[in-house]
Scaffold this motif. Sequence first.
Motif, mmCIF file in Angstrom:
data_model
loop_
_atom_site.group_PDB
_atom_site.id
_atom_site.type_symbol
_atom_site.label_atom_id
_atom_site.label_comp_id
_atom_site.label_asym_id
_atom_site.label_seq_id
_atom_site.Cartn_x
_atom_site.Cartn_y
_atom_site.Cartn_z
ATOM 1 N N MET A 162 0.790 -1.230 -0.123
ATOM 2 C CA MET A 162 0.052 0.001 -0.116
ATOM 3 C C MET A 162 0.908 1.237 0.048
ATOM 4 O O MET A 162 0.261 2.202 -0.594
ATOM 5 C CB MET A 162 -0.912 0.119 1.496
ATOM 6 N N ALA A 163 1.915 1.273 0.702
ATOM 7 C CA ALA A 163 2.799 2.422 0.734
ATOM 8 C C ALA A 163 3.449 2.777 -0.736
ATOM 9 O O ALA A 163 3.547 3.790 -0.993
ATOM 10 C CB ALA A 163 3.892 2.275 1.945
ATOM 11 N N ILE A 164 3.791 1.695 -1.266
ATOM 12 C CA ILE A 164 4.281 1.839 -2.539
ATOM 13 C C ILE A 164 3.610 2.458 -3.533
ATOM 14 O O ILE A 164 3.500 3.206 -4.481
ATOM 15 C CB ILE A 164 5.009 0.496 -3.285
ATOM 16 N N ARG A 165 2.165 1.789 -3.380
ATOM 17 C CA ARG A 165 1.236 2.326 -4.351
ATOM 18 C C ARG A 165 0.716 3.610 -4.114
ATOM 19 O O ARG A 165 0.502 4.534 -4.896
ATOM 20 C CB ARG A 165 -0.130 1.475 -4.509
ATOM 21 N N LEU A 166 0.875 4.089 -2.686
ATOM 22 C CA LEU A 166 0.515 5.396 -2.495
ATOM 23 C C LEU A 166 1.616 6.435 -3.165
ATOM 24 O O LEU A 166 1.521 7.703 -3.701
ATOM 25 C CB LEU A 166 0.405 5.700 -1.065
ATOM 26 N N ALA A 167 2.845 5.899 -2.941
ATOM 27 C CA ALA A 167 4.216 6.881 -3.538
ATOM 28 C C ALA A 167 4.155 7.001 -5.077
ATOM 29 O O ALA A 167 4.412 7.910 -5.501
ATOM 30 C CB ALA A 167 5.428 6.052 -3.145
ATOM 31 N N GLY A 200 1.372 7.234 -6.624
ATOM 32 C CA GLY A 200 0.385 8.415 -7.068
ATOM 33 C C GLY A 200 -1.317 7.725 -6.844
ATOM 34 O O GLY A 200 -2.125 8.452 -7.312
ATOM 35 N N SER A 201 -1.179 6.511 -6.426
ATOM 36 C CA SER A 201 -2.678 5.998 -5.982
ATOM 37 C C SER A 201 -3.401 6.695 -4.932
ATOM 38 O O SER A 201 -2.878 7.374 -4.257
ATOM 39 C CB SER A 201 -2.717 4.665 -5.533
ATOM 40 N N GLN A 202 -4.673 7.167 -5.325
ATOM 41 C CA GLN A 202 -5.471 7.883 -4.418
ATOM 42 C C GLN A 202 -5.886 6.997 -3.081
ATOM 43 O O GLN A 202 -6.279 5.843 -3.318
ATOM 44 C CB GLN A 202 -6.860 8.279 -5.001
ATOM 45 N N ARG A 203 -5.962 7.549 -1.920
ATOM 46 C CA ARG A 203 -6.114 6.758 -0.842
ATOM 47 C C ARG A 203 -7.736 6.264 -0.987
ATOM 48 O O ARG A 203 -8.031 5.230 -0.402
ATOM 49 C CB ARG A 203 -6.057 7.721 0.431
ATOM 50 N N GLY A 204 -8.573 6.986 -1.359
ATOM 51 C CA GLY A 204 -9.817 6.586 -1.633
ATOM 52 C C GLY A 204 -10.086 5.274 -2.538
ATOM 53 O O GLY A 204 -10.991 4.496 -2.201
ATOM 54 N N ALA A 205 -9.340 5.290 -3.362
ATOM 55 C CA ALA A 205 -9.335 4.374 -4.537
ATOM 56 C C ALA A 205 -8.684 3.044 -3.820
ATOM 57 O O ALA A 205 -9.213 1.958 -4.097
ATOM 58 C CB ALA A 205 -8.455 4.385 -5.700
ATOM 59 N N LEU A 206 -7.880 3.181 -3.048
ATOM 60 C CA LEU A 206 -7.360 1.863 -2.285
ATOM 61 C C LEU A 206 -8.319 1.257 -1.160
ATOM 62 O O LEU A 206 -8.388 0.042 -1.108
ATOM 63 C CB LEU A 206 -5.896 2.341 -1.434
ATOM 64 N N ILE A 207 -8.880 2.349 -0.574
ATOM 65 C CA ILE A 207 -9.857 2.023 0.419
ATOM 66 C C ILE A 207 -11.125 1.189 -0.214
ATOM 67 O O ILE A 207 -11.641 0.172 0.246
ATOM 68 C CB ILE A 207 -10.496 3.055 1.354
ATOM 69 N N ARG A 208 -11.810 1.744 -1.476
ATOM 70 C CA ARG A 208 -12.596 1.177 -2.229
ATOM 71 C C ARG A 208 -12.006 -0.222 -2.773
ATOM 72 O O ARG A 208 -12.903 -1.496 -2.718
ATOM 73 C CB ARG A 208 -12.852 1.971 -3.325
ATOM 74 N N GLN A 209 -11.090 -0.579 -3.188
ATOM 75 C CA GLN A 209 -10.451 -1.886 -3.564
ATOM 76 C C GLN A 209 -10.546 -2.720 -2.372
ATOM 77 O O GLN A 209 -10.794 -3.928 -2.606
ATOM 78 C CB GLN A 209 -8.983 -1.601 -4.088
ATOM 79 N N LEU A 210 -10.206 -2.045 -1.137
ATOM 80 C CA LEU A 210 -10.260 -3.303 -0.120
ATOM 81 C C LEU A 210 -11.695 -3.509 0.299
ATOM 82 O O LEU A 210 -12.006 -4.754 0.710
ATOM 83 C CB LEU A 210 -9.210 -2.627 1.361
ATOM 84 N N LEU A 211 -12.464 -2.615 0.298
ATOM 85 C CA LEU A 211 -13.887 -3.034 0.362
ATOM 86 C C LEU A 211 -14.501 -3.997 -0.587
ATOM 87 O O LEU A 211 -15.272 -4.929 -0.212
ATOM 88 C CB LEU A 211 -14.688 -1.686 0.410
ATOM 89 N N VAL A 212 -14.127 -4.016 -1.634
ATOM 90 C CA VAL A 212 -14.410 -4.901 -2.873
ATOM 91 C C VAL A 212 -14.072 -6.355 -2.441
ATOM 92 O O VAL A 212 -14.772 -7.126 -2.534
ATOM 93 C CB VAL A 212 -14.015 -4.325 -4.294
#
Length: 376
Positions: free
Chosen positions: A334-339, A341-353
């Motif tokens: 997750m840290a690498i993906r944020l670095a 340029g991934s949006q925090r909201g998109a990561l949360i949505r993916q985990l919810l999915v």
Amino acid sequence: MPASASTASSLLSFTALRQDFRFARRMLVKSPLFTTIVVLTLAIGIGLNTAVFAAVDAMLLRPLPGVRDASALMQIYRTSPGGQLYGSSSFLHYYDIRDRSKSVFSGVVVWSFQFANVTADGPPKTVAVQMVSGNYFNVLGVTPIKGRVFADDEDVGAGAHPIVVLGEGTWKTMFASDPNIVGRSIPVNGQAYTIVGVVPASFNGTLPMVHPAFWVPYSQVAQIKPGSSGDLQNRGNNYNNIIARLKPNVTPEQARERLHGIDRELLAEYPNEYKDRGSNLVRQADAGVHPMFRSAQVGLSAVVMIVVGILLIIACVNVANLFLARARDRAREMAIRLALGSQRGALIRQLLVESLLFALIAGVAGMIVAVWAIGI
């Protein structure tokens, strides 16, 4: 916002959601051991809870399914001295109740379970059979889906009416939904019986969780229960169950008073058979378990529900711990993906999915476990 911009935004959201589902599916496949443990843990918790509640619902909560106005149906028991024990009735006692209670009951029926050997489209099978009075289906308000039900006088005359009414499930499983089933002859205990009708699957008899394959009129008691040719004329053969339907505007208390009056009449006529005996009235909705055991059954059911509820909580806690451990292992990802340029909201949505996909799979597996457990 212009309509074109709104449409484009919806398409982008749908595309992103579809990509999240694809990624979640790959993550499930990538970690088969984790996926299997989570799904099985939740499936066992969900399945056992569903199965236990289904049993409790059928025995204690649900009114008799498939009948008309089940709230007006009452079970009649004979009582021992002191009125503490509840027993069954003889066929002659049923006649007495039926003929002397017309002021409070619009109809009275009698039934009993037996087992019989039947040959259908396959090898012989031993199945549960419900022997009933001729008015059984009419009083309960059960309408056949094919053919007819018994006539009121078809319980009269020993061996006079070798006919059966099938349950829809029996018609489908044993006779492959034969469209010409009405009028067909089948051997039951070695004797030919004519099928006169089929009742819907919504009706499974008058004892929850015990589903008869078919019904026969009481005139066939000697054929269904060998050696019982004298049962219809013997007041000592108390193995039958009586159900009555209250007339409109008649209360259970009024019906109970009339039953007590009938008890006094029978005591005067048959002092030896009715000495220190009485009658009691119980709502059919409360008769899924015998009244003598209902309070114990309610307590036991509550304990079992609490136990399986705790089991489900433990399963959820275990799954939550597994996901927390997995999240710790994926923290670097997750840290690498944020670095990048991934949006925090998109990561949360993916985990919810991912969690939703797990829940869907575990829910389906839980229903499979429930069906298996309910069958047992």
